[in-house]
Scaffold this motif. Structure first.
Motif, PDB file in Angstrom:
ATOM      1  N   ALA A 129       0.742  -1.275   0.057  1.00  0.00           N
ATOM      2  CA  ALA A 129      -0.074  -0.043   0.075  1.00  0.00           C
ATOM      3  C   ALA A 129       0.938   1.200  -0.078  1.00  0.00           C
ATOM      4  O   ALA A 129       0.621   2.128  -0.641  1.00  0.00           O
ATOM      5  CB  ALA A 129      -0.886   0.093   1.402  1.00  0.00           C
ATOM      6  N   ALA A 130       1.793   1.227   0.809  1.00  0.00           N
ATOM      7  CA  ALA A 130       2.760   2.553   0.796  1.00  0.00           C
ATOM      8  C   ALA A 130       3.686   2.539  -0.378  1.00  0.00           C
ATOM      9  O   ALA A 130       3.637   3.741  -0.901  1.00  0.00           O
ATOM     10  CB  ALA A 130       3.830   1.973   2.035  1.00  0.00           C
ATOM     11  N   ARG A 141      13.883   3.189   4.469  1.00  0.00           N
ATOM     12  CA  ARG A 141      13.854   3.280   5.988  1.00  0.00           C
ATOM     13  C   ARG A 141      12.539   3.733   6.356  1.00  0.00           C
ATOM     14  O   ARG A 141      11.831   3.273   7.309  1.00  0.00           O
ATOM     15  CB  ARG A 141      15.110   3.958   6.373  1.00  0.00           C
ATOM     16  N   GLU A 142      12.190   5.048   6.019  1.00  0.00           N
ATOM     17  CA  GLU A 142      11.033   5.946   6.581  1.00  0.00           C
ATOM     18  C   GLU A 142       9.885   5.073   6.241  1.00  0.00           C
ATOM     19  O   GLU A 142       8.776   4.958   7.114  1.00  0.00           O
ATOM     20  CB  GLU A 142      10.731   7.128   5.832  1.00  0.00           C
ATOM     21  N   ALA A 143       9.523   4.413   5.180  1.00  0.00           N
ATOM     22  CA  ALA A 143       8.470   3.776   4.852  1.00  0.00           C
ATOM     23  C   ALA A 143       7.999   2.504   5.637  1.00  0.00           C
ATOM     24  O   ALA A 143       7.056   2.431   6.002  1.00  0.00           O
ATOM     25  CB  ALA A 143       8.337   3.189   3.192  1.00  0.00           C
ATOM     26  N   PHE A 144       9.301   1.825   5.842  1.00  0.00           N
ATOM     27  CA  PHE A 144       9.238   0.637   6.697  1.00  0.00           C
ATOM     28  C   PHE A 144       8.842   1.118   8.176  1.00  0.00           C
ATOM     29  O   PHE A 144       8.098   0.284   8.855  1.00  0.00           O
ATOM     30  CB  PHE A 144      10.345  -0.287   6.643  1.00  0.00           C
ATOM     31  N   ARG A 145       9.437   2.264   8.578  1.00  0.00           N
ATOM     32  CA  ARG A 145       9.288   2.548   9.979  1.00  0.00           C
ATOM     33  C   ARG A 145       7.689   2.973  10.078  1.00  0.00           C
ATOM     34  O   ARG A 145       7.170   2.711  11.200  1.00  0.00           O
ATOM     35  CB  ARG A 145      10.233   3.716  10.406  1.00  0.00           C
ATOM     36  N   ARG A 146       7.348   3.554   9.131  1.00  0.00           N
ATOM     37  CA  ARG A 146       5.661   3.956   9.281  1.00  0.00           C
ATOM     38  C   ARG A 146       5.065   2.824   9.278  1.00  0.00           C
ATOM     39  O   ARG A 146       4.185   2.559  10.249  1.00  0.00           O
ATOM     40  CB  ARG A 146       5.461   4.785   8.093  1.00  0.00           C
ATOM     41  N   VAL A 147       5.186   1.684   8.641  1.00  0.00           N
ATOM     42  CA  VAL A 147       4.458   0.695   8.581  1.00  0.00           C
ATOM     43  C   VAL A 147       4.787  -0.233   9.826  1.00  0.00           C
ATOM     44  O   VAL A 147       3.568  -0.556  10.550  1.00  0.00           O
ATOM     45  CB  VAL A 147       4.910  -0.354   7.430  1.00  0.00           C
ATOM     46  N   LEU A 186      -4.241   4.307   5.919  1.00  0.00           N
ATOM     47  CA  LEU A 186      -3.409   5.275   6.520  1.00  0.00           C
ATOM     48  C   LEU A 186      -1.946   5.549   6.226  1.00  0.00           C
ATOM     49  O   LEU A 186      -1.626   6.751   6.227  1.00  0.00           O
ATOM     50  CB  LEU A 186      -3.547   5.215   7.978  1.00  0.00           C
ATOM     51  N   VAL A 187      -1.480   4.535   5.722  1.00  0.00           N
ATOM     52  CA  VAL A 187       0.113   4.461   5.405  1.00  0.00           C
ATOM     53  C   VAL A 187       0.458   5.349   4.063  1.00  0.00           C
ATOM     54  O   VAL A 187       1.572   5.721   4.044  1.00  0.00           O
ATOM     55  CB  VAL A 187       0.760   2.945   5.390  1.00  0.00           C
TER      56      VAL A 187
END
Length: 637
Positions: A129-130, A141-147, A186-187
């Motif tokens: 989704a992201a 890194r930011e995308a995985f952290r958000r997930v 939301l992601v």
């Protein structure tokens, strides 16, 4: 470790979002009309709707079943409000009227029904989704952290590596799927979030948890979490919330009979209804009181309907309604330093990200979901064993010619017919695509291309598995090139049959209907392909209308030439011992030989056209895919 760990989310940098992309969202005079089934006259299912929501606020659309909650939600999101509906009115963001494309750019919509791929995990669902929505400037890194931040916030940390669930393998519960659906939207960092019954299927504790987290992020001004410099606007339809859940909302839009009964602060609602004669009793859930007040579902003598109409009329003439209209008017004409949303270029993923993401996700599904291909491989292996043992070790004498022909026809026809088993797997993908497309994430071209590319190796594997068993058991022409050509024809047969399933399912995305039509179409192609009725006596209507667009006809002809084009068969000796009795006339009958070309001549099949037939078959496959694209492009569901 997730198979998505090595997804690279970095690509060509794009501009960052400007400050306060959507400060407020408003609407007025929104009306939805449908045609009455009995009188055929316009029937209003939503009228005179108005409201305004500011960044950081959560609006609850509440009312009994059939009150117009989802209709209003769809109208605000510029979605189809109802079948055959005509929507009018003004929907604005930052005081300017917005189009459907602008709404898709700045919002996300979470549907009441799940639109998730069953064979991928919770974390993979979030990452995909992201990947489909986040701008290229967002680091991996930011995308995985958000997930990883969102997953525990929705109580899914224990299920992070659990698949969503398939008909064969159980995964998440219904409530967990609902939470995953909200989290996966939301992601994507929306500025406006539309939620259709986000708490349905959840108990009061989980409902409160979901709404609490949504409320928390709606008020944040935290670029590290949402990459937004403005707070989130949340508009949610909700049915019978608990007291805790209800009080988490900032504003309430109460509807019944398609009309507004109240719009304003949740905290001010009890005082308003007390003033018009319907006070909320102490220690009573205000949401339950308001719903009972206007719920006409169990109205036997008309009293509730009359009371509801009084509530609607009271709101229409109230100072609160006048204040609401004034606020909407003021917001529409207030000067703004923000750029026009219609001209704002919001950052998006690089063009190649979407098809590559769909390919990756389809690949995972194809080898994990046994319904997609694994069961079909077993089915076709079983068919190969069945065909090979029924037509076992046929010989090159004339009494075996017809069994050879039967084996060629039924092998191709059965493989084509059994492609209807792909219907449920494709419909799952289609449902997900429709949800992602409505959110402006995926287009039909990327979806269909990824579907085609991922299917190619599995369909070729099926053709090989079937041929390895059936070809040699039956004793077709023992030649390596002939064997490979047989695989090619079966591969084209399967690819055309699956393309037909994709086309039919795209037009009729209902399992039973798609299955029935695809099966009927395959039966039609079997009837007119030139085996059951030879071409020289086939009715001209079926011949010229259907035969020449029948992919099974070219497969049958190609396999016939592959078998009989270079093979001879022995004739039986005559009864008197003098000469031979040959079933097919030919130049070598006197020698007791039937040439394979003599058999082809009896079916009006010419040699030397193999390349043409392959080209036509590929053209039919391409035609099915183009028609499927046009269906998805213009027949929106």
């Amino acid at each position: 470790m997730s198979v998505c760990e090595d997804i690279e989310l970095n690509a060509v940098p794009t501009a960052h979002l400007t400050n306060d992309v959507v400060d407020h969202f408003s609407w007025r005079d929104v009306r939805v009309d449908v045609k009455d089934r009995q009188t055929k006259e316009p029937l209003s299912i939503l009228a005179e709707s108005a409201g305004i929501v500011h960044a950081g606020e959560m609006l609850a659309l509440m009312g009994p079943s059939g009150s117009g909650k989802t209709t209003l939600l769809n109208a605000l999101a510029h979605r189809k409000a109802a079948a055959g509906a005509v929507t009018t009115g003004t929907v604005m963001a930052n005081g300017e009227q917005v189009t459907a494309s602008v709404i898709r750019d700045v919002s996300a919509y979470v549907e009441q029904e799940d639109a998730l791929i069953g064979s991928i995990t919770v974390r993979e669902t979030m990452i995909f989704a992201a990947r489909l929505a986040l701008p290229s400037s967002v680091s991996r890194r930011e995308a995985f952290r958000r997930v990883d931040d969102l997953i525990p916030s929705f109580g899914l940390q224990s299920q992070a590596h659990t698949i969503v669930g398939t008909p064969i393998k159980k995964g998440l519960s219904g409530g967990q799927k609902k939470r995953l659906g909200v989290a996966s939207r939301l992601v994507t960092s929306p500025h406006i979030l539309f939620l259709d019954e986000p708490t349905s299927g959840l108990d009061s504790a989980l409902s409160g948890e979901v709404i609490r987290y949504i409320k928390e992020i709606s008020k944040r001004n935290n670029a590290s979490l949402l990459l937004l410099s403005s707070a989130l606007i949340v508009i949610s339809s909700i049915h019978q919330p608990s007291t805790t859940t209800y009080q988490m909302f900032d504003k309430l839009a109460l509807l019944s009979l398609g009309r507004l009964c109240y719009f304003g602060s949740v905290q001010d609602a009890p005082a308003y209804f007390a003033r018009i004669g319907y006070p909320v009793a102490p220690a009573t859930n205000p949401a339950e009181h308001l719903l009972d007040l206007i719920n006409i579902d169990l109205d036997r003598n008309g009293d509730v309907r009359a009371r509801t109409q009084k509530v609607i009329d009271a709101w229409a003439g109230s100072p609160e309604r006048q204040a609401l209209d004034a606020a909407i008017e003021s917001a529409a004409h207030a000067p703004s330093s923000r750029p026009s949303l219609a001209k704002l270029k919001l950052p998006k993923p690089s063009p190649w990200i979407v098809p590559m993401t769909l390919l990756h996700r389809s690949w995972i599904k194809s080898y994990r979901d046994v319904v997609a291909y694994a069961i079909r491989i077993v089915m076709y292996l079983g068919l190969g064993i069945l065909m090979g043992t029924v037509f076992l070790r046929l010989h090159t004498s004339q009494e075996y010619i017809q069994p050879f022909i039967n084996a060629l026809f039924f092998g191709g026809a059965f493989m084509s017919f059994m492609a209807v088993a792909y219907v449920p797997a494709f419909l799952e993908d289609l449902h997900t695509f429709q949800s992602e497309r409505a959110n402006g994430l995926v287009g039909p071209l990327a979806f269909l291309v990824s579907n085609l590319v991922i299917g190619l190796p599995f369909l070729f594997l099926i053709a090989v598995v079937f041929s390895v068993v059936e070809y040699w058991l039956t004793n077709f022409r023992p030649d390596g090139s002939a064997f490979m050509m047989g695989i090619l024809w079966l591969f084209l047969d399967l690819l055309a049959a699956e393309s037909l399933v994709v086309l039919v399912s795209s037009i009729f995305p209902v399992f039973v209907v798609a299955l029935a039509i695809a099966a009927f179409a395959n039966g039609l192609w079997m009837a007119v392909d030139g085996f059951l009725v030879p071409m020289n006596i086939l009715n001209v209507f079926w011949k010229y209308v259907f035969h020449y667009i029948d992919y099974q006809a070219y497969v049958f002809q190609g396999m016939m030439v592959n078998e009989f084009g270079s093979r001879d068969y022995r004739c039986a000796a005559a009864a008197d011992g003098q000469g031979h009795q040959c079933m097919y006339p030919g130049d070598k009958n006197a020698e007791g030989i039937i040439q394979g070309t003599d058999v082809l001549r009896a079916f009006n099949i010419e040699t030397g056209l193999m390349g043409t037939w392959i080209g036509i078959s590929i053209g039919i496959i391409f035609g099915y895919r183009v028609l499927a694209y046009l269906a998805l492009r213009f027949l929106r569901k």
